[in-house]
Design a protein around this motif. Structure first.
Motif, PDB file in Angstrom:
ATOM      1  N   GLY A 112      -6.604   1.969 -14.483  1.00  0.00           N
ATOM      2  CA  GLY A 112      -6.929   3.358 -14.198  1.00  0.00           C
ATOM      3  C   GLY A 112      -8.428   3.596 -14.258  1.00  0.00           C
ATOM      4  N   LYS A 113      -8.817   4.858 -14.331  1.00  0.00           N
ATOM      5  CA  LYS A 113     -10.233   5.228 -14.412  1.00  0.00           C
ATOM      6  C   LYS A 113     -10.865   4.606 -15.655  1.00  0.00           C
ATOM      7  CE  LYS A 113      -9.090   9.654 -12.310  1.00  0.00           C
ATOM      8  NZ  LYS A 113      -9.142  11.127 -12.412  1.00  0.00           N
ATOM      9  N   PRO A 114     -12.100   4.145 -15.566  1.00  0.00           N
ATOM     10  CA  PRO A 114     -13.096   4.331 -14.511  1.00  0.00           C
ATOM     11  C   PRO A 114     -13.079   3.244 -13.426  1.00  0.00           C
ATOM     12  CG  PRO A 114     -14.127   3.259 -16.352  1.00  0.00           C
ATOM     13  CD  PRO A 114     -12.683   3.499 -16.756  1.00  0.00           C
ATOM     14  N   PHE A 115     -12.034   2.419 -13.402  1.00  0.00           N
ATOM     15  CA  PHE A 115     -11.970   1.346 -12.412  1.00  0.00           C
ATOM     16  C   PHE A 115     -11.605   1.921 -11.041  1.00  0.00           C
ATOM     17  CE2 PHE A 115     -11.195  -0.492 -16.583  1.00  0.00           C
ATOM     18  CZ  PHE A 115     -12.174  -1.471 -16.608  1.00  0.00           C
ATOM     19  N   PRO A 116     -11.915   1.211  -9.959  1.00  0.00           N
ATOM     20  CA  PRO A 116     -11.798   1.791  -8.613  1.00  0.00           C
ATOM     21  C   PRO A 116     -10.409   1.708  -7.988  1.00  0.00           C
ATOM     22  CG  PRO A 116     -12.727  -0.400  -8.464  1.00  0.00           C
ATOM     23  CD  PRO A 116     -12.568  -0.114  -9.944  1.00  0.00           C
ATOM     24  N   ASP A 117      -9.430   1.190  -8.715  1.00  0.00           N
ATOM     25  CA  ASP A 117      -8.122   0.893  -8.128  1.00  0.00           C
ATOM     26  C   ASP A 117      -7.480   2.090  -7.431  1.00  0.00           C
ATOM     27  OD1 ASP A 117      -8.888  -1.035 -10.043  1.00  0.00           O
ATOM     28  OD2 ASP A 117      -6.831  -1.730 -10.276  1.00  0.00           O
ATOM     29  N   MET A 118      -7.531   3.270  -8.052  1.00  0.00           N
ATOM     30  CA  MET A 118      -6.869   4.431  -7.458  1.00  0.00           C
ATOM     31  C   MET A 118      -7.548   4.884  -6.176  1.00  0.00           C
ATOM     32  SD  MET A 118      -5.352   6.843 -10.482  1.00  0.00           S
ATOM     33  CE  MET A 118      -6.705   6.782 -11.639  1.00  0.00           C
ATOM     34  N   VAL A 119      -8.873   4.833  -6.153  1.00  0.00           N
ATOM     35  CA  VAL A 119      -9.598   5.187  -4.932  1.00  0.00           C
ATOM     36  C   VAL A 119      -9.236   4.212  -3.811  1.00  0.00           C
ATOM     37  CG1 VAL A 119     -11.865   5.322  -3.841  1.00  0.00           C
ATOM     38  CG2 VAL A 119     -11.513   6.322  -6.106  1.00  0.00           C
ATOM     39  N   LYS A 120      -9.209   2.940  -4.127  1.00  0.00           N
ATOM     40  CA  LYS A 120      -8.901   1.936  -3.103  1.00  0.00           C
ATOM     41  C   LYS A 120      -7.474   2.099  -2.574  1.00  0.00           C
ATOM     42  CE  LYS A 120     -12.203  -1.567  -4.639  1.00  0.00           C
ATOM     43  NZ  LYS A 120     -12.384  -2.945  -5.162  1.00  0.00           N
ATOM     44  N   LEU A 121      -6.527   2.385  -3.471  1.00  0.00           N
ATOM     45  CA  LEU A 121      -5.144   2.564  -3.038  1.00  0.00           C
ATOM     46  C   LEU A 121      -5.008   3.819  -2.181  1.00  0.00           C
ATOM     47  CD1 LEU A 121      -2.209   1.715  -3.050  1.00  0.00           C
ATOM     48  CD2 LEU A 121      -1.928   2.915  -5.242  1.00  0.00           C
ATOM     49  N   ALA A 122      -5.641   4.912  -2.602  1.00  0.00           N
ATOM     50  CA  ALA A 122      -5.594   6.145  -1.820  1.00  0.00           C
ATOM     51  C   ALA A 122      -6.186   5.921  -0.433  1.00  0.00           C
ATOM     52  CB  ALA A 122      -6.337   7.260  -2.544  1.00  0.00           C
ATOM     53  N   CYS A 123      -7.313   5.235  -0.361  1.00  0.00           N
ATOM     54  CA  CYS A 123      -7.969   4.979   0.925  1.00  0.00           C
ATOM     55  C   CYS A 123      -7.121   4.074   1.810  1.00  0.00           C
ATOM     56  CB  CYS A 123      -9.349   4.377   0.701  1.00  0.00           C
ATOM     57  SG  CYS A 123     -10.546   5.538   0.019  1.00  0.00           S
ATOM     58  N   GLN A 124      -6.472   3.096   1.203  1.00  0.00           N
ATOM     59  CA  GLN A 124      -5.586   2.216   1.962  1.00  0.00           C
ATOM     60  C   GLN A 124      -4.463   3.024   2.603  1.00  0.00           C
ATOM     61  OE1 GLN A 124      -3.942  -1.061  -0.340  1.00  0.00           O
ATOM     62  NE2 GLN A 124      -2.172  -1.199   1.005  1.00  0.00           N
ATOM     63  N   ARG A 125      -3.877   3.937   1.847  1.00  0.00           N
ATOM     64  CA  ARG A 125      -2.768   4.735   2.374  1.00  0.00           C
ATOM     65  C   ARG A 125      -3.234   5.783   3.382  1.00  0.00           C
ATOM     66  NH1 ARG A 125       0.970   5.658  -3.068  1.00  0.00           N
ATOM     67  NH2 ARG A 125       1.493   3.454  -3.351  1.00  0.00           N
ATOM     68  N   LEU A 126      -4.464   6.251   3.230  1.00  0.00           N
ATOM     69  CA  LEU A 126      -5.022   7.210   4.192  1.00  0.00           C
ATOM     70  C   LEU A 126      -5.630   6.525   5.402  1.00  0.00           C
ATOM     71  CD1 LEU A 126      -6.845   9.718   1.764  1.00  0.00           C
ATOM     72  CD2 LEU A 126      -4.650  10.068   2.936  1.00  0.00           C
ATOM     73  N   ALA A 127      -5.720   5.196   5.341  1.00  0.00           N
ATOM     74  CA  ALA A 127      -6.312   4.390   6.425  1.00  0.00           C
ATOM     75  C   ALA A 127      -7.776   4.763   6.653  1.00  0.00           C
ATOM     76  CB  ALA A 127      -5.509   4.536   7.716  1.00  0.00           C
ATOM     77  N   VAL A 128      -8.529   4.889   5.553  1.00  0.00           N
ATOM     78  CA  VAL A 128      -9.966   5.151   5.625  1.00  0.00           C
ATOM     79  C   VAL A 128     -10.681   4.144   4.732  1.00  0.00           C
ATOM     80  CG1 VAL A 128      -9.647   7.610   6.104  1.00  0.00           C
ATOM     81  CG2 VAL A 128      -9.927   6.836   3.725  1.00  0.00           C
ATOM     82  N   ASP A 129     -11.976   3.977   4.966  1.00  0.00           N
ATOM     83  CA  ASP A 129     -12.768   3.057   4.150  1.00  0.00           C
ATOM     84  C   ASP A 129     -13.289   3.798   2.918  1.00  0.00           C
ATOM     85  OD1 ASP A 129     -15.385   1.605   3.299  1.00  0.00           O
ATOM     86  OD2 ASP A 129     -14.372   0.209   4.658  1.00  0.00           O
ATOM     87  N   PRO A 130     -13.212   3.192   1.726  1.00  0.00           N
ATOM     88  CA  PRO A 130     -13.717   3.862   0.518  1.00  0.00           C
ATOM     89  C   PRO A 130     -15.166   4.313   0.625  1.00  0.00           C
ATOM     90  CG  PRO A 130     -12.428   1.945  -0.093  1.00  0.00           C
ATOM     91  CD  PRO A 130     -12.572   1.901   1.408  1.00  0.00           C
ATOM     92  N   SER A 131     -15.955   3.592   1.418  1.00  0.00           N
ATOM     93  CA  SER A 131     -17.375   3.937   1.542  1.00  0.00           C
ATOM     94  C   SER A 131     -17.608   5.218   2.335  1.00  0.00           C
ATOM     95  CB  SER A 131     -18.139   2.789   2.199  1.00  0.00           C
ATOM     96  OG  SER A 131     -17.722   2.609   3.542  1.00  0.00           O
ATOM     97  N   THR A 132     -16.522   5.792   2.881  1.00  0.00           N
ATOM     98  CA  THR A 132     -16.675   7.010   3.694  1.00  0.00           C
ATOM     99  C   THR A 132     -16.033   8.241   3.046  1.00  0.00           C
ATOM    100  OG1 THR A 132     -14.627   6.651   4.964  1.00  0.00           O
ATOM    101  CG2 THR A 132     -16.645   5.603   5.794  1.00  0.00           C
ATOM    102  N   VAL A 133     -15.589   8.119   1.795  1.00  0.00           N
ATOM    103  CA  VAL A 133     -14.895   9.255   1.176  1.00  0.00           C
ATOM    104  C   VAL A 133     -15.767   9.919   0.109  1.00  0.00           C
ATOM    105  CG1 VAL A 133     -12.660   8.158   1.564  1.00  0.00           C
ATOM    106  CG2 VAL A 133     -13.765   7.922  -0.663  1.00  0.00           C
ATOM    107  N   ALA A 134     -15.468  11.179  -0.136  1.00  0.00           N
ATOM    108  CA  ALA A 134     -16.056  11.911  -1.255  1.00  0.00           C
ATOM    109  C   ALA A 134     -15.048  11.949  -2.383  1.00  0.00           C
ATOM    110  CB  ALA A 134     -16.422  13.331  -0.831  1.00  0.00           C
TER     111      ALA A 134
END
Length: 262
Positions: free
Chosen positions: A184-206
């Motif tokens: 979990g936080k502060p590790f990036p796993d949740m952001v990466k999983l959310a981005c994978q499911r949204l089909a976006v690159d993590p480097s492009t999200v807020a």
């Protein structure tokens, strides 16, 4: 892509990820009520066994601030209640009762009963309130078709329920709880999983959150911007709480969103 406008300029983003507690909903409205119930049940059960706990000990357990009556009025943004999982919090209380003389089995049984009572209270009262400006900002995002997700230290089922109580579940394509990732936080796993499911690159999200754990998560995922939200108007206090934020806002009223025509 979309243009996210802020008091410090604009950012091109493909999606926005939100923390839940303290970001979408007022933290003390929900977790203050839950914590008061849990701690009251916990101390009452111990007192029945002849064990008295000084009220001044409570803040050190969960990272909470209490008034003279012992009720929770605020919390440490980087403490256990804000950053820990539910299992972390129950383990803390179990450890405390073990230190006070109960066996580990008795401690876990006690905390389990307190947990059930606190959850029943929450179901009955549904004590959730949105942060100022949130609903208008979510409507604005929806009108432009911005993909939104929730990334929370809470468990997914509980998060879904709280968003439903608040009447905002429909805005989010994904809800990622800490139970869906290895770290979990502060590790990036949740952001990466959310981005994978949204089909976006993590480097492009807020990423928007109210703790530095949220900011560190965003940084480790290489998000385009980490936005801290803080109720305090004192700049130094906000910076101390959120040192890794790219910038800090005090309300969603400060944000805007629009499509980028290509």
């Amino acid at each position: 892509m979309y243009k996210l406008t802020t008091p410090q300029g604009s950012h091109s983003v493909s999606a926005i990820l939100f923390d839940k507690d303290g970001t979408l909903l007022q933290f003390v409205s929900l977790w203050g009520s839950w914590g008061d119930c849990l701690l009251n049940q916990f101390t009452e059960n111990l007192e029945q066994r002849g064990i008295t706990i000084p009220v001044e000990h409570f803040p050190t357990w969960l990272g909470t601030v209490h008034n003279r009556q012992g009720n929770i009025t605020d919390y440490d943004r980087n403490g256990p209640l804000a950053m820990g999982t539910m299992e972390d919090l129950y383990a803390i209380l179990s450890w405390q009762s073990y230190r006070l003389g109960l066996s580990w089995a008795e401690s876990m049984e006690l905390v389990h009963r307190c947990r059930q009572n606190a959850e029943a209270m929450m179901e009955e009262r549904q004590p959730v309130l949105p942060l100022p400006g949130l609903l208008s900002f979510l409507d604005e995002c929806k009108s432009h078709g911005v993909p939104l997700a929730v990334v929370t230290a809470d468990e997914t089922g509980a998060a879904e329920k709280h968003l439903g109580w608040l009447g905002i579940r429909q805005y989010f394509s994904e809800v990622i709880g800490t139970d869906q990732v290895t770290q979990g936080k502060p590790f990036p796993d949740m952001v990466k999983l959310a981005c994978q499911r949204l089909a976006v690159d993590p480097s492009t999200v807020a990423v928007i959150g109210d703790t530095n754990g949220d900011m560190r998560m965003a940084k480790m995922a290489h998000a385009t911007v980490a936005i801290g939200i803080s109720a305090t108007s004192d700049v130094n206090t906000a910076l101390n709480i959120l040192p890794d934020a790219d910038f800090i806002i005090h309300s969603f009223v400060e944000l805007g969103i629009e499509g980028i025509h290509q």
